[in-house]
Design a protein around this motif. Structure first.
Motif, short mmCIF file in Angstrom:
data_model
loop_
_atom_site.label_atom_id
_atom_site.label_comp_id
_atom_site.label_asym_id
_atom_site.label_seq_id
_atom_site.Cartn_x
_atom_site.Cartn_y
_atom_site.Cartn_z
N LYS A 37 -9.25 4.17 -4.29
CA LYS A 37 -9.03 4.57 -5.84
C LYS A 37 -7.97 4.77 -5.92
O LYS A 37 -7.04 4.31 -7.45
CB LYS A 37 -9.47 5.77 -5.40
N CYS A 38 -6.71 4.25 -4.83
CA CYS A 38 -4.94 4.05 -5.06
C CYS A 38 -5.08 3.01 -6.19
O CYS A 38 -5.33 2.00 -5.44
CB CYS A 38 -4.66 4.04 -4.04
N ILE A 39 -4.04 2.82 -7.32
CA ILE A 39 -3.98 1.62 -7.67
C ILE A 39 -2.41 1.88 -7.72
O ILE A 39 -1.73 1.02 -8.67
CB ILE A 39 -4.23 2.24 -9.08
N ARG A 40 -1.51 2.28 -6.93
CA ARG A 40 -0.09 2.18 -6.22
C ARG A 40 0.69 2.04 -7.94
O ARG A 40 1.20 1.32 -7.88
CB ARG A 40 -0.52 1.20 -5.88
N CYS A 41 0.65 3.65 -8.69
CA CYS A 41 0.82 3.94 -9.99
C CYS A 41 2.31 4.19 -9.89
O CYS A 41 3.57 4.23 -10.63
CB CYS A 41 0.23 4.52 -10.59
N GLY A 42 2.79 4.90 -7.96
CA GLY A 42 3.70 5.42 -6.91
C GLY A 42 4.40 7.15 -7.94
O GLY A 42 5.81 7.38 -7.50
N ILE A 43 3.36 7.88 -8.53
CA ILE A 43 4.30 9.27 -9.04
C ILE A 43 3.87 9.55 -8.11
O ILE A 43 5.01 10.97 -8.02
CB ILE A 43 2.86 9.07 -10.19
N CYS A 44 2.96 9.95 -7.07
CA CYS A 44 2.69 10.77 -5.95
C CYS A 44 4.14 10.26 -4.86
O CYS A 44 5.12 11.45 -4.33
CB CYS A 44 1.66 10.69 -5.26
N ILE A 45 4.93 9.30 -5.08
CA ILE A 45 6.13 8.98 -4.32
C ILE A 45 7.40 9.58 -4.74
O ILE A 45 7.89 10.30 -4.10
CB ILE A 45 6.47 7.12 -4.15
N LYS B 128 0.88 -0.48 0.11
CA LYS B 128 0.28 -0.05 0.02
C LYS B 128 0.44 1.24 -0.19
O LYS B 128 1.38 0.97 0.66
CB LYS B 128 -0.70 0.00 1.54
N ILE B 129 -0.31 2.57 -0.42
CA ILE B 129 0.92 3.36 -0.27
C ILE B 129 0.66 4.04 0.88
O ILE B 129 -0.34 4.46 1.52
CB ILE B 129 0.79 3.92 -1.74
N LYS B 130 1.62 4.70 1.67
CA LYS B 130 1.30 5.44 2.61
C LYS B 130 2.08 7.00 2.78
O LYS B 130 3.07 7.12 2.32
CB LYS B 130 2.30 4.38 3.69
N VAL C 118 -0.84 15.72 -9.35
CA VAL C 118 0.11 14.63 -10.21
C VAL C 118 -0.93 13.16 -9.69
O VAL C 118 -0.95 12.70 -10.91
CB VAL C 118 1.28 13.82 -9.76
N CYS C 119 -2.14 13.19 -8.81
CA CYS C 119 -2.33 11.88 -8.88
C CYS C 119 -3.95 11.57 -9.99
O CYS C 119 -4.62 12.23 -9.46
CB CYS C 119 -3.65 11.78 -8.03
N LEU C 120 -4.13 10.79 -11.02
CA LEU C 120 -4.60 10.61 -11.85
C LEU C 120 -5.79 10.00 -11.31
O LEU C 120 -7.55 9.90 -12.23
CB LEU C 120 -4.54 10.03 -13.03
N GLN C 121 -5.77 9.53 -10.17
CA GLN C 121 -7.11 8.29 -9.36
C GLN C 121 -7.81 9.59 -8.83
O GLN C 121 -8.89 8.80 -8.07
CB GLN C 121 -6.84 7.20 -9.15
N ASP C 122 -7.77 10.38 -8.36
CA ASP C 122 -8.41 11.44 -7.07
C ASP C 122 -8.24 10.63 -5.87
O ASP C 122 -9.44 10.54 -5.32
CB ASP C 122 -9.32 11.98 -7.73
N ALA C 123 -7.56 10.27 -5.45
CA ALA C 123 -7.18 9.33 -4.61
C ALA C 123 -6.52 10.19 -3.45
O ALA C 123 -5.90 10.01 -2.32
CB ALA C 123 -5.74 8.23 -5.26
N ILE C 124 -6.28 11.52 -3.62
CA ILE C 124 -5.21 11.75 -2.62
C ILE C 124 -6.38 13.32 -2.20
O ILE C 124 -6.29 13.79 -2.99
CB ILE C 124 -3.71 12.60 -2.85
N TYR C 125 -6.74 13.57 -1.04
CA TYR C 125 -7.34 14.75 -0.56
C TYR C 125 -6.97 15.44 0.42
O TYR C 125 -6.07 15.11 1.79
CB TYR C 125 -8.80 14.26 0.09
N ASN D 188 -3.75 13.13 2.09
CA ASN D 188 -5.00 11.79 2.52
C ASN D 188 -4.91 10.55 2.07
O ASN D 188 -5.23 11.19 0.94
CB ASN D 188 -5.92 12.05 3.55
N LEU D 189 -4.54 9.81 1.81
CA LEU D 189 -4.67 8.79 0.93
C LEU D 189 -6.20 8.01 0.80
O LEU D 189 -6.50 7.05 1.88
CB LEU D 189 -3.87 8.25 0.70
N ASP D 190 -7.01 8.09 -0.65
CA ASP D 190 -8.03 6.66 0.04
C ASP D 190 -7.38 5.61 -0.78
O ASP D 190 -7.39 5.26 -2.41
CB ASP D 190 -9.44 7.45 -1.16
S1 SF4 Z 1 0.07 5.65 -6.27
FE1 SF4 Z 1 -0.73 6.34 -7.72
S2 SF4 Z 1 -2.81 6.47 -7.50
FE2 SF4 Z 1 -2.05 5.45 -5.09
S3 SF4 Z 1 -1.87 8.07 -5.13
FE3 SF4 Z 1 -0.28 7.68 -5.63
S4 SF4 Z 1 -0.57 8.54 -7.90
FE4 SF4 Z 1 -2.52 8.43 -6.98
#
Ligand code: SF4
Ligand code: SF4
Length: 61
Positions: free
Chosen positions: A41-49, A5-7, A22-29, A36-38
Motif C-alpha cells: 500500500k505504501c507509495i513512499r510519500c515520506g510523510i510518516c518519516i 522502501k520505508i522501514k 498521517v498515512c493517506l494510504q492506510d499503509a501502517i497498522y 507495521n508497514l504494508d
Molecule cells: S511513506 Fe507515505 S504511504 Fe508510505 S507508509 Fe509513510 S505516509 Fe504511508
C-alpha cells in the motif's frame, strides 16, 4: 532493480500512532503496540518519516 522502501524500527516505536494518522494510504497498522508497514500500500510519500517523533521510520535502499 530494488526500489527504496520505508522501514519502521519497531524496537524503538512508542506506539504514538502519529504515523498511522498521517498515512493517506492506510499503509501502517499497529500489531502488539508496534507500527507495521504494508509495502503493497505504501507509495513512499515520506510523510510518516517526518511525523515520527523519534525518527523510527526511515527510507532504505
Ligand atoms: S511513506 Fe507515505 S504511504 Fe508510505 S507508509 Fe509513510 S505516509 Fe504511508
Ligand atoms: S510515529 Fe514513530 S513512534 Fe509513533 S507509532 Fe509511528 S513509528 Fe511508532
Amino acid at each position: 532493480m530494488e526500489k527504496s522502501k520505508i522501514k519502521i524500527d519497531i524496537k524503538n516505536c512508542l506506539a504514538c500512532g502519529g504515523c498511522i494518522s498521517v498515512c493517506l494510504q492506510d499503509a501502517i497498522y499497529m500489531i502488539s503496540s508496534k507500527a507495521n508497514l504494508d509495502d503493497k500500500k505504501c507509495i513512499r510519500c515520506g510523510i510518516c518519516i517526518k511525523t515520527c517523533p523519534i525518527g523510527a521510520i526511515q527510507e532504505s535502499k
